[in-house]
Design a protein around this motif. Structure first.
Motif, PDB file in Angstrom:
ATOM      1  N   PHE A 207       0.803  -1.221   0.000  1.00 53.04           N
ATOM      2  CA  PHE A 207       0.000   0.000   0.000  1.00 53.04           C
ATOM      3  C   PHE A 207       0.840   1.276   0.000  1.00 53.04           C
ATOM      4  CE2 PHE A 207      -2.494  -3.356   2.057  1.00 53.04           C
ATOM      5  CZ  PHE A 207      -3.566  -3.405   1.182  1.00 53.04           C
ATOM      6  N   ASP A 208       2.156   1.144   0.011  1.00 53.73           N
ATOM      7  CA  ASP A 208       3.037   2.311  -0.032  1.00 53.73           C
ATOM      8  C   ASP A 208       3.246   2.725  -1.484  1.00 53.73           C
ATOM      9  OD1 ASP A 208       4.936   4.261   0.212  1.00 53.73           O
ATOM     10  OD2 ASP A 208       6.453   2.995   1.171  1.00 53.73           O
ATOM     11  N   ARG A 209       2.631   3.850  -1.857  1.00 55.76           N
ATOM     12  CA  ARG A 209       2.728   4.325  -3.253  1.00 55.76           C
ATOM     13  C   ARG A 209       3.937   5.218  -3.496  1.00 55.76           C
ATOM     14  NH1 ARG A 209      -2.439   2.837  -1.075  1.00 55.76           N
ATOM     15  NH2 ARG A 209      -3.974   2.616  -2.764  1.00 55.76           N
ATOM     16  N   THR A 210       4.805   5.388  -2.513  1.00 56.32           N
ATOM     17  CA  THR A 210       5.949   6.271  -2.688  1.00 56.32           C
ATOM     18  C   THR A 210       6.831   5.775  -3.832  1.00 56.32           C
ATOM     19  OG1 THR A 210       5.951   6.594  -0.288  1.00 56.32           O
ATOM     20  CG2 THR A 210       7.860   7.406  -1.503  1.00 56.32           C
ATOM     21  N   PRO A 211       7.146   6.630  -4.819  1.00 61.00           N
ATOM     22  CA  PRO A 211       7.923   6.176  -5.975  1.00 61.00           C
ATOM     23  C   PRO A 211       9.312   5.652  -5.604  1.00 61.00           C
ATOM     24  CG  PRO A 211       6.867   8.276  -6.437  1.00 61.00           C
ATOM     25  CD  PRO A 211       6.669   8.015  -4.976  1.00 61.00           C
ATOM     26  N   TYR A 212       9.799   4.766  -6.456  1.00 60.76           N
ATOM     27  CA  TYR A 212      11.174   4.264  -6.376  1.00 60.76           C
ATOM     28  C   TYR A 212      12.036   5.185  -7.228  1.00 60.76           C
ATOM     29  CZ  TYR A 212      15.205   1.298  -7.539  1.00 60.76           C
ATOM     30  OH  TYR A 212      16.467   0.807  -7.741  1.00 60.76           O
ATOM     31  N   ARG A 228       1.294   1.490  -8.220  1.00 58.58           N
ATOM     32  CA  ARG A 228      -0.144   1.626  -7.979  1.00 58.58           C
ATOM     33  C   ARG A 228      -0.706   0.253  -7.622  1.00 58.58           C
ATOM     34  NH1 ARG A 228       1.788   4.746 -12.336  1.00 58.58           N
ATOM     35  NH2 ARG A 228       1.556   6.923 -11.743  1.00 58.58           N
ATOM     36  N   THR A 229      -1.676   0.226  -6.744  1.00 59.76           N
ATOM     37  CA  THR A 229      -2.345  -1.022  -6.424  1.00 59.76           C
ATOM     38  C   THR A 229      -3.297  -1.392  -7.560  1.00 59.76           C
ATOM     39  OG1 THR A 229      -4.221   0.040  -5.331  1.00 59.76           O
ATOM     40  CG2 THR A 229      -2.266  -0.397  -3.971  1.00 59.76           C
ATOM     41  N   VAL A 230      -3.830  -2.592  -7.517  1.00 61.80           N
ATOM     42  CA  VAL A 230      -4.823  -2.995  -8.527  1.00 61.80           C
ATOM     43  C   VAL A 230      -6.005  -2.036  -8.495  1.00 61.80           C
ATOM     44  CG1 VAL A 230      -6.430  -4.807  -9.235  1.00 61.80           C
ATOM     45  CG2 VAL A 230      -4.125  -5.424  -8.478  1.00 61.80           C
ATOM     46  N   GLY A 231      -6.455  -1.700  -7.291  1.00 61.59           N
ATOM     47  CA  GLY A 231      -7.569  -0.766  -7.174  1.00 61.59           C
ATOM     48  C   GLY A 231      -7.245   0.597  -7.757  1.00 61.59           C
ATOM     49  N   ASP A 232      -6.004   1.067  -7.573  1.00 61.66           N
ATOM     50  CA  ASP A 232      -5.592   2.343  -8.158  1.00 61.66           C
ATOM     51  C   ASP A 232      -5.710   2.317  -9.670  1.00 61.66           C
ATOM     52  OD1 ASP A 232      -4.936   3.292  -5.622  1.00 61.66           O
ATOM     53  OD2 ASP A 232      -2.796   2.835  -5.838  1.00 61.66           O
ATOM     54  N   TRP A 233      -5.278   1.215 -10.283  1.00 59.02           N
ATOM     55  CA  TRP A 233      -5.367   1.100 -11.739  1.00 59.02           C
ATOM     56  C   TRP A 233      -6.821   1.127 -12.202  1.00 59.02           C
ATOM     57  CZ3 TRP A 233      -1.764   2.297 -14.896  1.00 59.02           C
ATOM     58  CH2 TRP A 233      -0.423   2.060 -14.610  1.00 59.02           C
TER      59      TRP A 233
END
Length: 282
Positions: A207-212, A228-233
């Motif tokens: 759940f951590d969306r912080t970019p790499y 992004r999570t599946v739900g985000d997509w």
């Protein structure tokens, strides 16, 4: 503010890829992501294509490291006679495959290094696909000008404003048009970047969306990847005005032995590595 080293050539590591002076997890916006990834792919293009070019082919449509090909999957449906946009084309093997199947194709990529190789392959294969240098967030095409759009691991994982990019896709699609994109499966994010199934242990939060973010030795950003999570997509697709008709999680192709970064036959037998979004514009 642009870092003083942001326009200098990226130093390469012993494997031919840009050397990372540091790795961080921190916010990175659209302009920073685009600038860094353009430089990274320009520098990485020779090493990347030397490593994966044979698998990608010169005239072939590979959706993902699992080995799913459009010739077998038909995710785009009928392509002959259709106007098609490929986003993040790299050396453009998918676009040339579409051209060989009778499509009217234009191929787009952020990286001049990748497009230079695409132009060479256009000449050597005799399949002249028009090439455009542009980012996914500002497609240089007219409204409702294409029947189909596709992206095979091209562009979307590297874009900060993916909702804006998907709105651009919706804008250029004709009503009833289809968009298909393969991206890193969100389940890759919590695990180490290793093909070894023994390394399937949780090292960060799904759940951590912080970019790499990778930086060079001077601290300038050289590579950014967004999670992004599946739900985000799903929400991004729907928010862009598209209809999500399928979510495909390709299984490993029997007999395929190719390792590709984190993807391997052993790991592919246990967890998904790719998510394919199949969408239409109403």
């Amino acid at each position: 503010m642009t870092h003083p080293s942001a326009s200098a050539p990226l130093p390469l590591d012993s494997d031919g890829y840009p050397a990372a002076g540091g790795v961080a997890r921190r916010p990175a916006g659209d302009a920073e992501s685009a600038r860094a990834n353009r430089r990274w792919w320009d520098a990485a293009a020779p090493a990347y294509l030397a490593e994966h070019g044979r698998d990608l082919g010169d005239v072939d449509f590979l959706w993902c490291p699992e080995g799913l090909r459009e010739a077998d999957a038909h995710l785009l449906g009928e392509v002959a006679g259709r106007r098609v946009l490929e986003i993040g084309c790299g050396s453009a093997p998918c676009a040339r495959w579409l051209r060989s199947a009778g499509a009217d194709v234009v191929a787009l990529d952020l990286s001049a290094g990748m497009l230079a190789r695409a132009a060479e392959l256009n000449r050597s294969t005799g399949l002249a696909v028009p090439l455009l240098q542009a980012g996914a967030g500002a497609l240089p095409l007219a409204d409702a000008s294409v029947d189909l759009a596709c992206s095979a691991f091209g562009g979307l994982p590297f874009v900060a404003d993916v909702e804006g990019a998907l709105r651009e896709v919706a804008r250029v699609l004709r009503p009833g048009g289809r968009f298909v994109a393969s991206v890193n499966h969100p389940m890759r994010w919590p695990f180490p970047d290793s093909p070894d199934p023994d390394d399937l242990r949780i090292v960060s939060s799904y759940f951590d969306r912080t970019p790499y973010v990778e930086t060079d030795s001077a601290g300038a950003t050289v590579y950014v990847e967004h999670h992004r999570t599946v739900g985000d997509w799903v929400r991004a697709v729907v928010g862009a005005g598209l209809v999500l008709t399928d979510l495909v999680e390709p299984e490993w192709t029997p007999g395929r032995t190719e390792n590709w970064g984190q993807w391997s036959p052993e790991r592919g037998a246990l967890v998904p590595g790719t998510l394919v979004l199949v969408c239409t514009r109403p």
